[in-house]
Design a protein around this motif. Structure first.
Motif, PDB file in Angstrom:
ATOM      1  N   GLN A 122       0.837  -1.201   0.000  1.00 15.35           N
ATOM      2  CA  GLN A 122       0.000   0.000   0.000  1.00 15.35           C
ATOM      3  C   GLN A 122       0.872   1.252   0.000  1.00 15.35           C
ATOM      4  O   GLN A 122       0.629   2.197  -0.753  1.00 15.35           O
ATOM      5  CB  GLN A 122      -0.906  -0.004   1.235  1.00 15.35           C
ATOM      6  CG  GLN A 122      -1.483   1.366   1.556  1.00 15.35           C
ATOM      7  CD  GLN A 122      -2.537   1.305   2.639  1.00 15.35           C
ATOM      8  OE1 GLN A 122      -3.656   0.903   2.418  1.00 15.35           O
ATOM      9  NE2 GLN A 122      -2.166   1.718   3.837  1.00 15.35           N
ATOM     10  N   ALA A 123       1.902   1.244   0.839  1.00  9.14           N
ATOM     11  CA  ALA A 123       2.784   2.410   0.930  1.00  9.14           C
ATOM     12  C   ALA A 123       3.452   2.669  -0.418  1.00  9.14           C
ATOM     13  O   ALA A 123       3.548   3.823  -0.865  1.00  9.14           O
ATOM     14  CB  ALA A 123       3.834   2.191   2.015  1.00  9.14           C
TER      15      ALA A 123
ATOM     16  N   LEU B 221       0.808   4.124  -2.856  1.00  6.89           N
ATOM     17  CA  LEU B 221       0.477   5.523  -2.544  1.00  6.89           C
ATOM     18  C   LEU B 221       1.613   6.449  -2.981  1.00  6.89           C
ATOM     19  O   LEU B 221       1.372   7.522  -3.531  1.00  6.89           O
ATOM     20  CB  LEU B 221       0.193   5.695  -1.050  1.00  6.89           C
ATOM     21  CG  LEU B 221      -1.080   5.025  -0.530  1.00  6.89           C
ATOM     22  CD1 LEU B 221      -1.218   5.252   0.965  1.00  6.89           C
ATOM     23  CD2 LEU B 221      -2.317   5.555  -1.255  1.00  6.89           C
ATOM     24  N   ASP B 222       2.853   6.023  -2.742  1.00  4.72           N
ATOM     25  CA  ASP B 222       4.001   6.819  -3.202  1.00  4.72           C
ATOM     26  C   ASP B 222       3.960   6.975  -4.722  1.00  4.72           C
ATOM     27  O   ASP B 222       4.187   8.066  -5.252  1.00  4.72           O
ATOM     28  CB  ASP B 222       5.324   6.145  -2.806  1.00  4.72           C
ATOM     29  CG  ASP B 222       5.611   6.286  -1.312  1.00  4.72           C
ATOM     30  OD1 ASP B 222       4.943   7.115  -0.664  1.00  4.72           O
ATOM     31  OD2 ASP B 222       6.487   5.558  -0.803  1.00  4.72           O
TER      32      ASP B 222
ATOM     33  N   ALA C 200       5.490   1.688   7.128  1.00  3.36           N
ATOM     34  CA  ALA C 200       4.486   1.736   6.060  1.00  3.36           C
ATOM     35  C   ALA C 200       3.100   2.081   6.576  1.00  3.36           C
ATOM     36  O   ALA C 200       2.198   2.335   5.798  1.00  3.36           O
ATOM     37  CB  ALA C 200       4.438   0.385   5.337  1.00  3.36           C
TER      38      ALA C 200
ATOM     39  N   PRO D  34       0.071   4.016   7.439  1.00  5.21           N
ATOM     40  CA  PRO D  34      -0.319   5.404   7.190  1.00  5.21           C
ATOM     41  C   PRO D  34      -0.730   6.077   8.498  1.00  5.21           C
ATOM     42  O   PRO D  34      -1.486   5.506   9.279  1.00  5.21           O
ATOM     43  CB  PRO D  34      -1.521   5.285   6.247  1.00  5.21           C
ATOM     44  CG  PRO D  34      -1.700   3.847   5.960  1.00  5.21           C
ATOM     45  CD  PRO D  34      -0.917   3.058   6.945  1.00  5.21           C
TER      46      PRO D  34
ATOM     47  N   ARG E 120       9.747   6.541   5.089  1.00  4.75           N
ATOM     48  CA  ARG E 120       9.469   5.197   4.632  1.00  4.75           C
ATOM     49  C   ARG E 120      10.748   4.385   4.609  1.00  4.75           C
ATOM     50  O   ARG E 120      11.734   4.793   4.013  1.00  4.75           O
ATOM     51  CB  ARG E 120       8.894   5.297   3.217  1.00  4.75           C
ATOM     52  CG  ARG E 120       8.051   4.137   2.853  1.00  4.75           C
ATOM     53  CD  ARG E 120       6.617   4.283   3.358  1.00  4.75           C
ATOM     54  NE  ARG E 120       5.742   4.955   2.411  1.00  4.75           N
ATOM     55  CZ  ARG E 120       4.615   5.531   2.769  1.00  4.75           C
ATOM     56  NH1 ARG E 120       4.245   5.544   4.031  1.00  4.75           N
ATOM     57  NH2 ARG E 120       3.858   6.116   1.884  1.00  4.75           N
TER      58      ARG E 120
END
Lengths: 323, 292
Positions: free
Chosen positions: A192-193, A196-197, B255, B257, B267
């Motif tokens: 997910q990270a 999103l990036d 990671a 959010p 990150r």
């Protein structure tokens, strides 16, 4: 349509016709997206956030139908276009990314061909150019070895890679607007990270606007410039992302933020009581009133109008009526 | 003595050879050891395919482990006969993630909650009915809704029904497998509070399997992080979140959010070459272990 707005939704109402009458899944909502901004739409099940996305793309299927409103995109009302013209908008001028990349991709075609198809349909490339362009798009969404991945079938890719392919398809024709409906919900948190990036970087590199739909306030905080909070088919609060998180104006938004885990470990969470109402069975007045800790007399009489609650910040709540 | 002790647990899944491929063997759970103390909430986190769900199921023998031992109150669970295992399951229950598919849609809520009592031949009819009503109250359901069917309840209420059913036999240990991740955000907190209340009231011990690290940080006393079938880090939750040691734990925590637009985002991307897959767990500080 306001200056600088790329997309302007005016009094959109989308209803579903049932045997018990029609139910408004989206009830008289208005908002706009400016060029280059990310608008985060946050809501729970039944809030109408996905129906809003489908309405913009005119992909609402019966028994659903758009009953009223205007969807102004670059000075045209999408609701007045014929189907052919609308097809030219879909995918070319407005890209769409769905939650579940496995169902959004066709399992029997190679991913490269699916990306190329988007380009060919919209006349953006010849058949010969399309393959090279598809490889470049896969490279742009940071898929390693795009020259060989292009010939993979969707099932040969991980969930994260499939979502990258969908992003590649969504940006293939360099649209002005991309709508992403829960683009990371089915993914693990580290993937997910990355996604999103990637969305953030794509948006900056291509100068596009993003409508990001999610139930996750963390995703909103990390991605959005402005936020619209939806509840039971209505937008109950709109504002800049900092305002929404620093000084939420609607009791529902406040409740959502307060109920998140945090504070002292083991402490009881500050839950919102009750549950999300069924659309066909909304309480009179403000739909949130039975769960609202701040309910007072007018809340049960009529749905509240939009009141200003700060700079570029408004809430549909009588608490702000006096301002 | 810990309530639950798992040592060197292994679960292989095999894929038979096909016409054009050789058979393969995958270790979904690969030499996993941990123990859970009475009254604590032990968190097991990891991403899809990490083996956390399989580990939970092995403890109840819903999936038969390939090797290793599991003890419950000092008794060897994997050595139990079928009859003894049925008895043991009264004390060890599981609550599943999806309250939509885990309840039989053709049964009334009262029957769903009563069924374990009937299966275990507990109580006469009137006693069972009283117990069901009591359980309904315990999980915060309205007794007026006893005769409703699952579809007539919201997601949060269905998860309460699942909990009432799991609690019917008075277990001391519960495996909670993603118990709130299918629920609406505004309802999750209610169910989390209920789980904490029930634990305090009934002296329950929880194995909490989850991917939501914010929630794990909030309710678990100790946490183990699984990666590719192994526990790569384990320790008191506060220590593990404050000073993660394993590269995967660091990537995972970074990671998450954060619901704060001004929070600095740093990150950490996992560099696979930084993971020593052969490293065993070693103690970094009191009770905090990492495979580095």
């Amino acid at each position: 349509m306001a200056e600088g707005a790329l997309l302007s939704i005016e009094h959109l109402t989308t209803v579903f016709d049932t045997s018990k009458g029609s139910v408004a899944a989206v009830d008289d909502i208005s908002f706009e997206i400016r060029s280059g901004e990310t608008l985060g739409v946050v809501g729970e099940s039944g809030s109408g956030k996905s129906v809003t996305a489908l309405s913009i793309m005119r992909l609402v299927q019966p028994p659903g139908r758009i009953a009223a409103g205007r969807i102004m995109f670059k000075d045209r009302d999408l609701l007045t276009l014929d189907e052919r013209a609308m097809q030219r908008v879909r995918g070319a001028e407005i890209g769409l990314i769905f939650q579940e990349p496995m169902t959004a991709l066709n399992p029997v075609f190679r991913v490269g061909d699916q990306i190329a198809e988007t380009l060919l349909v919209h006349g953006r490339a010849t058949r010969r150019e399309a393959r090279a362009n598809a490889i470049e798009l896969l490279r742009a969404v940071r898929i390693t070895n795009p020259e060989s991945r292009i010939d993979d079938y969707p099932h040969q890719l991980s969930g994260g890679m499939r979502q990258r392919v969908l992003i590649a398809m969504a940006i293939a024709c360099q649209p002005a607007l991309v709508i992403a409906d829960e683009p990371t919900t089915a993914l693990d948190v580290t993937i997910q990270a990355e996604i999103l990036d990637l969305l953030r970087d794509m948006k900056a590199a291509l100068g596009l606007s993003l409508l990001l739909i999610t139930h996750d306030l963390g995703v909103i905080a990390e991605t959005a410039d402005r936020v619209a909070v939806m509840y039971a088919g209505r937008i109950v609060e709109t504002g800049p992302v900092r305002e929404i998180f620093r000084s939420p104006a609607h009791p529902y938004t406040r409740g959502l933020l307060a109920s998140m885990p945090g504070g002292r470990p083991g402490q009881r969470l500050r839950a919102i009581e009750g549950s999300v109402p069924m659309l066909g069975d909304l309480p009179p007045g403000c739909a949130f009133n039975p769960r609202c800790p701040d309910r007072f007399e007018p809340c049960t009489t009529a749905p509240p109008p939009d009141y200003p609650a700060g700079v570029a910040h408004s809430a549909r709540c009588y608490l702000h009526a006096a301002r | 003595m810990p309530l639950v002790e798992v040592s060197h647990l292994v679960k292989h899944f095999t894929r038979d050879a096909g016409l054009f491929r050789a058979g393969t063997r995958v270790a979904a759970v690969n030499d996993v050891s941990f123990s859970i103390d009475e009254g604590e909430t032990f968190g097991l986190v990891g991403e899809s395919g990490s083996g956390k769900t399989t580990t939970g199921r092995c403890l109840l023998r819903l999936v038969e482990p390939s090797s290793g031992t599991v003890t419950f109150r000092g008794e060897d669970v994997l050595g139990f006969s079928n009859k003894r295992m049925r008895e043991a399951r009264r004390d060890m229950q599981i609550v599943f993630q999806d309250p939509y598919s885990s309840l039989n849609p053709r049964m009334r809520a009262r029957d769903i909650v009563e069924e374990p009592l009937i299966i275990h031949k507990l109580g006469a009819r009137a006693e069972r009915e009283a117990r069901v009503a009591e359980l309904f109250g315990l999980v915060g359901l309205n007794p007026a809704h006893l005769d409703r069917y699952p579809h007539q309840f919201s997601g949060g209420q269905r998860q309460r029904i699942g909990l009432a059913r799991a609690l019917a036999l008075n277990p001391s240990f519960m495996i909670l497998d993603e118990p709130v991740s299918a629920l609406d955000v505004s309802v999750q907190a209610q169910v989390v509070n209920l789980l904490m209340d029930l634990q305090a009231q009934l002296h329950l011990t929880y194995l909490f399997i989850a991917h939501d690290l914010r929630l794990v940080e909030h309710i678990c006393s100790r946490t183990a992080v699984m990666f590719l079938g192994k526990i790569v880090e384990m320790g008191p939750t506060a220590a593990l979140f404050a000073a993660p040691q394993h590269p995967y734990t660091r990537a995972l925590l970074s990671a998450i959010p954060v619901a704060d637009p001004d929070a600095p985002r740093q990150r950490v991307v996992l560099d696979p070459t930084s993971v020593n897959r052969d490293a065993g767990l070693r103690e970094i500080s009191a009770g905090h272990w990492a495979a580095v």
